[in-house]
Design an enzyme around this catalytic site. Structure first.
Site, PDB file in Angstrom:
ATOM      1  N   TYR A   1      66.285-160.742 -19.441  1.00  0.00           N
ATOM      2  CA  TYR A   1      67.214-159.729 -18.942  1.00  0.00           C
ATOM      3  C   TYR A   1      66.920-159.432 -17.476  1.00  0.00           C
ATOM      4  O   TYR A   1      65.813-159.647 -16.986  1.00  0.00           O
ATOM      5  CB  TYR A   1      67.146-158.434 -19.767  1.00  0.00           C
ATOM      6  CG  TYR A   1      65.848-157.660 -19.635  1.00  0.00           C
ATOM      7  CD1 TYR A   1      65.679-156.731 -18.611  1.00  0.00           C
ATOM      8  CD2 TYR A   1      64.802-157.837 -20.536  1.00  0.00           C
ATOM      9  CE1 TYR A   1      64.493-156.010 -18.489  1.00  0.00           C
ATOM     10  CE2 TYR A   1      63.620-157.127 -20.424  1.00  0.00           C
ATOM     11  CZ  TYR A   1      63.473-156.212 -19.398  1.00  0.00           C
ATOM     12  OH  TYR A   1      62.303-155.508 -19.272  1.00  0.00           O
ATOM     13  N   CYS A   2      67.946-158.927 -16.775  1.00  0.00           N
ATOM     14  CA  CYS A   2      67.774-158.370 -15.441  1.00  0.00           C
ATOM     15  C   CYS A   2      68.201-156.904 -15.516  1.00  0.00           C
ATOM     16  O   CYS A   2      68.127-156.305 -16.590  1.00  0.00           O
ATOM     17  CB  CYS A   2      68.574-159.161 -14.401  1.00  0.00           C
ATOM     18  SG  CYS A   2      70.359-159.198 -14.694  1.00  0.00           S
ATOM     19  N   PHE A   3      68.635-156.318 -14.423  1.00  0.00           N
ATOM     20  CA  PHE A   3      68.918-154.884 -14.468  1.00  0.00           C
ATOM     21  C   PHE A   3      70.132-154.557 -15.331  1.00  0.00           C
ATOM     22  O   PHE A   3      70.061-153.687 -16.199  1.00  0.00           O
ATOM     23  CB  PHE A   3      69.112-154.326 -13.053  1.00  0.00           C
ATOM     24  CG  PHE A   3      69.307-152.838 -13.038  1.00  0.00           C
ATOM     25  CD1 PHE A   3      68.279-151.982 -13.413  1.00  0.00           C
ATOM     26  CD2 PHE A   3      70.526-152.285 -12.678  1.00  0.00           C
ATOM     27  CE1 PHE A   3      68.463-150.606 -13.426  1.00  0.00           C
ATOM     28  CE2 PHE A   3      70.719-150.907 -12.682  1.00  0.00           C
ATOM     29  CZ  PHE A   3      69.681-150.068 -13.057  1.00  0.00           C
TER      30      PHE A   3
ATOM     31  N   GLY B   1      73.515-159.114 -15.545  1.00  0.00           N
ATOM     32  CA  GLY B   1      74.521-159.799 -14.755  1.00  0.00           C
ATOM     33  C   GLY B   1      74.029-161.054 -14.075  1.00  0.00           C
ATOM     34  O   GLY B   1      73.469-161.957 -14.712  1.00  0.00           O
TER      35      GLY B   1
ATOM     36  N   TYR C   1      68.424-154.366 -18.611  1.00  0.00           N
ATOM     37  CA  TYR C   1      67.479-153.248 -18.673  1.00  0.00           C
ATOM     38  C   TYR C   1      68.206-151.918 -18.847  1.00  0.00           C
ATOM     39  O   TYR C   1      67.772-151.058 -19.625  1.00  0.00           O
ATOM     40  CB  TYR C   1      66.634-153.219 -17.397  1.00  0.00           C
ATOM     41  CG  TYR C   1      65.849-151.943 -17.222  1.00  0.00           C
ATOM     42  CD1 TYR C   1      64.625-151.763 -17.858  1.00  0.00           C
ATOM     43  CD2 TYR C   1      66.347-150.904 -16.440  1.00  0.00           C
ATOM     44  CE1 TYR C   1      63.916-150.578 -17.717  1.00  0.00           C
ATOM     45  CE2 TYR C   1      65.643-149.724 -16.294  1.00  0.00           C
ATOM     46  CZ  TYR C   1      64.431-149.563 -16.928  1.00  0.00           C
ATOM     47  OH  TYR C   1      63.743-148.384 -16.788  1.00  0.00           O
TER      48      TYR C   1
END
EC number: 2.9.1.3
Length: 369
Positions: A94-96, A99, A124
């Site tokens: 995952y990223c923030f 995306g 996140y």
């Protein structure tokens, strides 16, 4: 190929391994217990790309990102992602927000390593919001009872003995008092909140609907309790734990002198550990000098210095009882007596440790399903 996921509840219940591809500065502000940081960009690269995005737009920022993360840098990071994916075939990345960054990592893993690895949709932010709502829902839907008592009466031991308790001090890695610091650092505020929410989630999944908490202030060391929980605690029923004065002194001596010294020495080594431990106790006492008053502080500080000299010389800890007894009689006990006056109407049971544990277990068993 496994699908990307929005099953946040299952991710936390199963301690699913997660690869966080945000920059280190983002990760250290807050993450989750079962994650590792394998960033797409380091902090400097992220800052440059962010500036480019603000000044020139998304396409320019993407182009700069590809320019910064290429060649040997890209190969090194790809190797780290590949190693994680192979070691954790049931994991996700995952990223923030789930995306562009996580999609780029997915794309590079597929193209350059032949690995299809799913991401957490929403990233996140979605996971964090899910945990925030987990705590809020528990406050709204569950019953809570507090364990109170004088300093050193063993409240932490009661919390540890119950399977429906939430160990606020454990999650904060701090004992909650002026002397409550541990040898290892406290978690970031967000990490504390996440750990607490995951604990709540797992216990509710097991069927717990009534939680036991230690009666705490809003701040546990540097960690703040979630506001909605702290507000609820101002009205929750209270169980008062009682113990004799000598037993309380002995417990504090063990926890804050004998065990804490060992803890510091395990972390930084025997010689430096004792020096850090000694300085910490003296600093903690100095931290409440205004509340103690000058004369009382000087008297207790002198006893503490003598006790530390004896402990360092031959391991004796008996002199420590002097400043501990003084703090209890002249500071902590009067303070608790004053605070208890405003809570007296909420006390539903009083007893020693065995009686309180038995009462709280019975209280849980009698709760309607």
């Amino acid at each position: 190929m496994r699908d990307n996921t929005q099953h946040y509840r299952e991710l936390f219940l199963e301690d699913t391994p997660l690869m966080d591809v945000r920059a280190p500065v983002e990760y250290h502000k807050g993450a989750f217990p079962h994650t590792v940081n394998r960033p797409l960009m380091n902090d400097i690269e992220r800052q440059k790309v962010g500036t480019s995005y603000k000044q020139h737009g998304q396409q320019a920022a993407i182009a700069l990102g590809h320019e910064l993360v290429c060649g040997a840098v890209k190969a090194e990071r790809l190797a780290a992602w590949k190693a994680f994916a192979e070691a954790n075939p049931n994991g996700y990345l995952y990223c923030f927000r789930g995306g562009l960054r996580s999609q780029i990592v997915q794309q590079w893993l597929k193209q350059d390593a032949g690995i299809d690895y799913p991401r957490v949709i929403g990233g996140y932010k979605a996971l964090r919001n899910f945990l925030f709502e987990t705590t809020r829902a528990a406050v709204d839907e569950c019953d809570f009872v507090l364990v109170g008592g004088l300093t050193g009466c063993g409240k932490t031991e009661v919390i540890a003995a119950l399977d429906n308790s939430l160990d606020l001090e454990g999650h904060a890695n701090h004992r909650g008092s002026s002397f409550g610091r541990r040898a290892t650092p406290q978690p970031a505020q967000i990490d504390f909140e996440n750990r607490l929410a995951i604990d709540i989630l797992k216990k509710r999944h097991r069927g717990v609907g009534q939680f036991v908490l230690e009666d705490e202030g809003r701040i546990v060391g540097s960690c703040s309790l979630p506001l909605e929980l702290y507000q609820g605690m101002q009205g929750y029923p209270l169980v008062w734990l009682e113990d004799g004065f000598e037993q309380r002194v002995a417990r504090i001596l063990k926890d804050y002198v004998i065990d804490l010294r060992s803890e510091f020495e395990r972390v930084v080594g025997a010689e430096e550990g004792f020096a850090v431990f000694s300085a910490y106790l003296q600093k903690s006492l100095a931290g409440i000098v205004k509340r103690l008053g000058g004369e009382r502080y000087q008297r207790l500080a002198a006893i503490l210095v003598q006790a530390l000299e004896e402990q360092g010389r031959d391991g004796s800890v008996e002199t420590h009882r002097g400043w501990i007894e003084g703090l209890l009689k002249e500071y902590y006990d009067p303070m608790y007596a004053f605070q208890r006056q405003s809570k007296e109407d909420r006390v539903e049971f009083r007893g020693n440790q065995a009686e309180v544990i038995a009462y709280l277990r019975q209280r849980q068993a009698l709760r309607p399903s």
